[in-house]
Scaffold this motif. Structure first.
Motif, PDB file in Angstrom:
ATOM      1  N   UNK A 202       0.822  -1.219   0.000  1.00 26.34           N
ATOM      2  CA  UNK A 202       0.000   0.000   0.000  1.00 26.34           C
ATOM      3  C   UNK A 202       0.852   1.263   0.000  1.00 26.34           C
ATOM      4  N   UNK A 203       2.137   1.097   0.299  1.00 32.59           N
ATOM      5  CA  UNK A 203       3.040   2.261   0.263  1.00 32.59           C
ATOM      6  C   UNK A 203       3.536   2.511  -1.170  1.00 32.59           C
ATOM      7  N   UNK A 204       3.304   1.534  -2.055  1.00 28.91           N
ATOM      8  CA  UNK A 204       3.830   1.667  -3.421  1.00 28.91           C
ATOM      9  C   UNK A 204       2.896   2.508  -4.285  1.00 28.91           C
ATOM     10  N   UNK A 205       3.502   3.209  -5.224  1.00 25.58           N
ATOM     11  CA  UNK A 205       2.716   4.140  -6.051  1.00 25.58           C
ATOM     12  C   UNK A 205       1.629   3.446  -6.870  1.00 25.58           C
ATOM     13  N   UNK A 206       1.999   2.275  -7.453  1.00 23.83           N
ATOM     14  CA  UNK A 206       1.075   1.571  -8.343  1.00 23.83           C
ATOM     15  C   UNK A 206      -0.227   1.195  -7.657  1.00 23.83           C
ATOM     16  N   UNK A 207      -0.174   1.136  -6.344  1.00 24.15           N
ATOM     17  CA  UNK A 207      -1.332   0.688  -5.567  1.00 24.15           C
ATOM     18  C   UNK A 207      -2.404   1.772  -5.504  1.00 24.15           C
ATOM     19  N   UNK A 208      -2.006   3.001  -5.643  1.00 22.28           N
ATOM     20  CA  UNK A 208      -2.993   4.069  -5.501  1.00 22.28           C
ATOM     21  C   UNK A 208      -3.046   4.945  -6.741  1.00 22.28           C
ATOM     22  N   UNK A 209      -2.914   4.288  -7.900  1.00 22.97           N
ATOM     23  CA  UNK A 209      -2.953   5.072  -9.127  1.00 22.97           C
ATOM     24  C   UNK A 209      -4.392   5.401  -9.510  1.00 22.97           C
ATOM     25  N   UNK A 210      -4.592   6.628  -9.964  1.00 21.44           N
ATOM     26  CA  UNK A 210      -5.914   7.027 -10.465  1.00 21.44           C
ATOM     27  C   UNK A 210      -5.913   7.026 -11.999  1.00 21.44           C
ATOM     28  N   UNK A 211      -4.758   6.715 -12.594  1.00 24.35           N
ATOM     29  CA  UNK A 211      -4.628   6.818 -14.064  1.00 24.35           C
ATOM     30  C   UNK A 211      -4.345   5.471 -14.739  1.00 24.35           C
ATOM     31  N   UNK A 212      -3.940   4.476 -13.951  1.00 22.45           N
ATOM     32  CA  UNK A 212      -3.597   3.173 -14.512  1.00 22.45           C
ATOM     33  C   UNK A 212      -4.338   2.064 -13.761  1.00 22.45           C
ATOM     34  N   UNK A 213      -4.639   0.966 -14.463  1.00 19.45           N
ATOM     35  CA  UNK A 213      -5.275  -0.146 -13.747  1.00 19.45           C
ATOM     36  C   UNK A 213      -4.310  -0.751 -12.734  1.00 19.45           C
ATOM     37  N   UNK A 214      -4.877  -1.334 -11.734  1.00 13.26           N
ATOM     38  CA  UNK A 214      -4.067  -1.982 -10.703  1.00 13.26           C
ATOM     39  C   UNK A 214      -3.388  -3.210 -11.317  1.00 13.26           C
ATOM     40  N   UNK A 215      -2.083  -3.365 -11.073  1.00 11.35           N
ATOM     41  CA  UNK A 215      -1.409  -4.523 -11.663  1.00 11.35           C
ATOM     42  C   UNK A 215      -1.794  -5.795 -10.910  1.00 11.35           C
ATOM     43  N   UNK A 216      -1.599  -6.935 -11.600  1.00  9.01           N
ATOM     44  CA  UNK A 216      -2.068  -8.228 -11.053  1.00  9.01           C
ATOM     45  C   UNK A 216      -1.463  -8.526  -9.689  1.00  9.01           C
TER      46      UNK A 216
END
Ligand SMILES: Nc1ncnc2c1ncn2[C@@H]1O[C@H](COP(=O)(O)OP(=O)(O)OP(=O)(O)O)[C@@H](O)[C@H]1O
Ligand SMILES: [Mg+2]
Length: 253
Positions: A202-216
């Motif tokens: 949850x500290x990682x950027x990808x987890x809270x992106x509003x522009x990209x889908x969440x990675x698998x």
């Protein structure tokens, strides 16, 4: 009749994951579920979602690789509107009929003018809680307030609220979780089965992106189960409508 559904991951306790899960759910329904999603960020004065979106937009401008990735995605991002709680009701009503799902990030305190009216505009509230006494103690009166002042009251569309665990630690003794669920059952506060695990991800950027889908890699951690459960609740009428239509169709044969 409006088909827009207004959802809030909401709590009267700070730091339990309201903003994180509102954005996770909004992104998953938008990018993977292909629903028409909008977000209202009225968690004044933090407006962390708006801030997040602006940061991501700046990153896209500064980083050609990211910009190219976004182009390949070939999907527009969903709107995030920041406003005060008082303004949020009008913003929400303006969105009526234009979106499938509107997620509203509300402040974690009850003493905000306009909040009661805004709750009445919601269809469902999902209340995250952590395994600590303060979190439990804040959730019971919140559910009580929704029950007493919102559900079934004039002008209210709120159908139900649900509690669920966030930051669940599997390795911990489960007594506290079980006892809390028993207590909530006694108080008729429904609990979702899914639990979001506590994770450093949850500290990682990808987890809270509003522009990209969440990675698998992030879809584990209980997120898939939670979104499926929420989806079954909020789209229950769609399933019912489909079932009714097919019954009518088979009658007509
Ligand atoms: N399942 C989780 N595991 C680990 N960390 C989490 C989890 N969910 C949320 N967090 C972290 O907890 C912190 C608080 O989350 P968030 O800001 O979403 O809470 P909030 O309820 O919106 O807080 P506030 O009351 O300040 O608005 C953040 O650092 C977030 O990354
Ligand atoms: Mg927040």
């Amino acid at each position: 009749m409006s088909t827009t559904k207004y959802i809030s991951i909401s709590s009267q306790k700070g730091g339990v994951g309201k903003t994180t899960i509102n954005i996770l759910a909004a992104s998953i329904f938008h990018f993977l579920g292909k629903e028409k999603v909008a977000v209202i960020d009225c968690d004044y004065p933090q407006h962390s979602l708006e801030g997040l979106r602006n940061k991501e937009l700046a990153q896209l401008q500064a980083d050609p690789v990211k910009a190219a990735e976004f182009q390949v995605l070939n999907m527009q991002s969903y709107p995030i509107v920041d406003c005060t709680v008082k303004e949020a009701l009008d913003v929400a009503k303006e969105m009526d009929g234009q979106f499938d799902l509107v997620f509203i990030d509300t402040p974690g305190t009850i003493n905000v003018p306009g909040l009661l009216e805004l709750w009445k505009q919601l269809d469902y509230v999902f209340m995250p809680l952590e395994a600590d006494v303060l979190s439990v103690e804040a959730t019971i009166p919140f559910a009580g307030a929704l029950e007493t002042f919102v559900i079934g009251k004039p002008g209210s569309r709120l159908k139900q609220y649900y509690a669920f665990w966030n930051k669940h630690i599997k390795s911990e003794k489960q007594d506290f979780y079980n006892k809390t669920e028993e207590l909530f059952a006694q108080q008729n506060i429904p609990f979702l089965k899914s639990r979001l695990e506590h994770s450093v991800n949850y500290k990682k950027e990808g987890m809270r992106s509003t522009m990209f889908p969440l990675s698998k890699e992030f879809m584990r951690l209980g997120i898939t189960g939670l979104i499926q459960e929420i989806s079954q609740i909020i789209f229950a009428d769609k399933v019912l409508a489909k079932a009714t239509a097919s019954t009518e169709a088979s009658k007509a044969l």
